[in-house]
Design a protein around this motif. Structure first.
Motif, mmCIF file in Angstrom:
data_model
loop_
_atom_site.group_PDB
_atom_site.id
_atom_site.type_symbol
_atom_site.label_atom_id
_atom_site.label_comp_id
_atom_site.label_asym_id
_atom_site.label_seq_id
_atom_site.Cartn_x
_atom_site.Cartn_y
_atom_site.Cartn_z
ATOM 1 N N ILE A 1 31.967 74.127 9.464
ATOM 2 C CA ILE A 1 32.593 72.928 8.920
ATOM 3 C C ILE A 1 33.399 73.216 7.662
ATOM 4 N N GLY A 2 34.561 72.578 7.578
ATOM 5 C CA GLY A 2 35.321 72.503 6.347
ATOM 6 C C GLY A 2 35.342 71.045 5.925
ATOM 7 N N GLU A 3 34.982 70.750 4.698
ATOM 8 C CA GLU A 3 34.853 69.349 4.292
ATOM 9 C C GLU A 3 35.358 69.133 2.882
ATOM 10 N N GLU A 4 35.740 67.885 2.622
ATOM 11 C CA GLU A 4 36.052 67.448 1.267
ATOM 12 C C GLU A 4 35.315 66.142 1.007
ATOM 13 N N ILE A 5 34.606 66.101 -0.114
ATOM 14 C CA ILE A 5 34.000 64.854 -0.582
ATOM 15 C C ILE A 5 34.595 64.546 -1.946
ATOM 16 N N GLU A 6 35.285 63.419 -2.049
ATOM 17 C CA GLU A 6 35.869 62.998 -3.322
ATOM 18 C C GLU A 6 35.075 61.817 -3.849
ATOM 19 N N ILE A 7 34.652 61.918 -5.109
ATOM 20 C CA ILE A 7 33.770 60.924 -5.720
ATOM 21 C C ILE A 7 34.520 60.268 -6.861
ATOM 22 N N ARG A 8 34.715 58.967 -6.777
ATOM 23 C CA ARG A 8 35.497 58.237 -7.760
ATOM 24 C C ARG A 8 34.578 57.309 -8.544
ATOM 25 N N LEU A 9 34.434 57.586 -9.830
ATOM 26 C CA LEU A 9 33.570 56.783 -10.689
ATOM 27 C C LEU A 9 34.421 55.866 -11.556
ATOM 28 N N GLU A 10 34.297 54.567 -11.317
ATOM 29 C CA GLU A 10 35.035 53.608 -12.114
ATOM 30 C C GLU A 10 34.329 53.378 -13.452
ATOM 31 N N ALA A 11 34.956 52.627 -14.324
ATOM 32 C CA ALA A 11 34.498 52.474 -15.708
ATOM 33 C C ALA A 11 33.034 52.049 -15.780
ATOM 34 N N GLY A 12 32.271 52.773 -16.590
ATOM 35 C CA GLY A 12 30.885 52.404 -16.858
ATOM 36 C C GLY A 12 29.915 52.654 -15.722
ATOM 37 N N SER A 13 30.354 53.268 -14.643
ATOM 38 C CA SER A 13 29.448 53.518 -13.513
ATOM 39 C C SER A 13 28.551 54.716 -13.797
ATOM 40 N N ASN A 14 27.462 54.768 -13.047
ATOM 41 C CA ASN A 14 26.481 55.851 -13.187
ATOM 42 C C ASN A 14 26.092 56.297 -11.786
#
Length: 361
Positions: free
Chosen positions: A135-148
């Protein structure tokens, strides 16, 4: 489906980014001549719950927000037609972990996943990889303001699996990103845990552990891009190697740009060699373009068992094999205990014990 970027170059192994990776063992995932399936193999474990939704989205409608020059990830982006989007609601407090499980396949595959943590939300996401896969994969994680967000990825592959992936976090204003990467399976695993900041006040902690045995190649290339003022990062990766031709590579790159005043960063890599024939490459890099920072540093150690620890345990009647196992458990405990799930923690330690028995370490 799109086409490869015009600047795409098939790696030869002479490039800095690929000089440690045995290209003959990555099943052609880097080569456009190799046919790779566009397949969604990741899904929610259990039933849906309040606080988040998961859906399939046309790749054109959810393009990547980050850039990359990694050849495999460029191929992933060009090939994938649908993206799995896990969206955590604004201000949601998701108590139990959101577990995503990947199903294996007999064919090579490319996969993209996007995780969006809504503003001021708090959640834990666990990605479980097991079975046999290429497998070749990409996981992009987007954290908006103040998120945890706590992001845990578990590579518990079977011994013939090949996994090349990028896990990229974009950390928003005053957001907190905690990552734990565990790799204890697979024939060849090459992961790129990377972080960038989109606004001030962000914090990222990247923890990782890996355990390589006979013939395994486990490679982790960490990159933290400080291009925003007043952000913080901490990186700690630990590895154990046991068995003939066990090989690990850890690259830790931290780049502090000229406008990133107030940066606070530190990275650490520790490797424990249990047998002859094992090799660990550890390369911490720190590039600083401004002197107006809180702090920046790095450290790397590679060595064998601490004889004093073994002597202490054995002097109290503990057999050598059990004493070695206790030392290894202690080496990993700092990171494994932060997973926060007793069943997973024990499962990982049991697999490590099994691997140790196989190589007689």
């Amino acid at each position: 489906m799109s086409v490869l970027p015009t600047n795409y170059l098939t790696p030869t192994g002479r490039e800095e980014a690929w000089r440690f990776t045995p290209l003959k063992r990555i099943a052609g995932l880097h080569d456009p001549a190799t046919v790779v399936a566009d397949r969604i193999s990741i899904a929610l474990s259990g039933s849906a719950r309040p606080g988040f939704v998961i859906e399939k989205v046309n790749a054109v409608d959810l393009p990547a927000k980050s850039t990359t020059d990694d050849a495999v990830i460029q191929r992933v982006r060009s090939a994938v037609s649908e993206v799995v989007h896990l969206k955590i609601d604004k201000e949601a407090l998701v108590q139990d972990p959101i577990i995503l499980t990947r199903t294996s396949s007999n064919e090579s595959e490319f996969s993209r996943t996007v995780i969006t943590a809504g503003a001021h939300s708090k959640a834990t996401v666990i990605v479980e990889n097991s079975g046999s896969a290429t497998i070749g994969e990409e996981i992009e994680i987007r954290l908006e303001a103040g998120s945890n967000l706590t992001f845990i990825t578990l590579q518990e592959w079977s011994e013939n699996s090949v996994h090349l992936g990028r896990h990229h976090a974009i950390v928003g204003r005053d957001a907190t990103f905690n990552s734990i990467t565990v790799t204890i399976g697979g024939s060849l695993v090459r992961l790129l845990p990377t972080v960038e900041y989109s606004d001030q006040g962000g914090s990222a902690e990247l923890l990782g552990l890996y355990f390589a045995t006979d013939g395994q190649h486990l490679e982790h290339r960490v990159h933290v891009e400080h291009g925003i003022p007043h952000a913080k990062s901490r990186v700690t990766y630990k590895g154990v190697l046991a068995g003939d031709q066990a090989r690990t590579v850890w690259i830790g790159d931290v780049f502090i740009r000229g406008n990133a005043e107030g940066t606070d960063t530190y990275e650490l890599n520790k490797n424990l060699l249990l047998t002859d024939g094992a090799r660990a490459d550890s390369v911490p890099n720190l590039e600083i373009e401004t002197g107006e920072i809180v702090g920046a540093g790095h450290a790397s150690t590679t060595g064998r068992f601490d004889d004093e620890q073994l002597f202490y345990l054995m002097s109290r009647g503990i057999p050598m094999a059990d004493a070695r196992r206790l030392v290894i458990r202690g080496f990993f405990t700092e990171i494994i205990n932060k997973i926060g799930n007793e069943a997973i923690e024990e499962r990982l330690m049991n697999r490590i014990d099994t691997q140790l028995e196989k190589v007689g370490a």
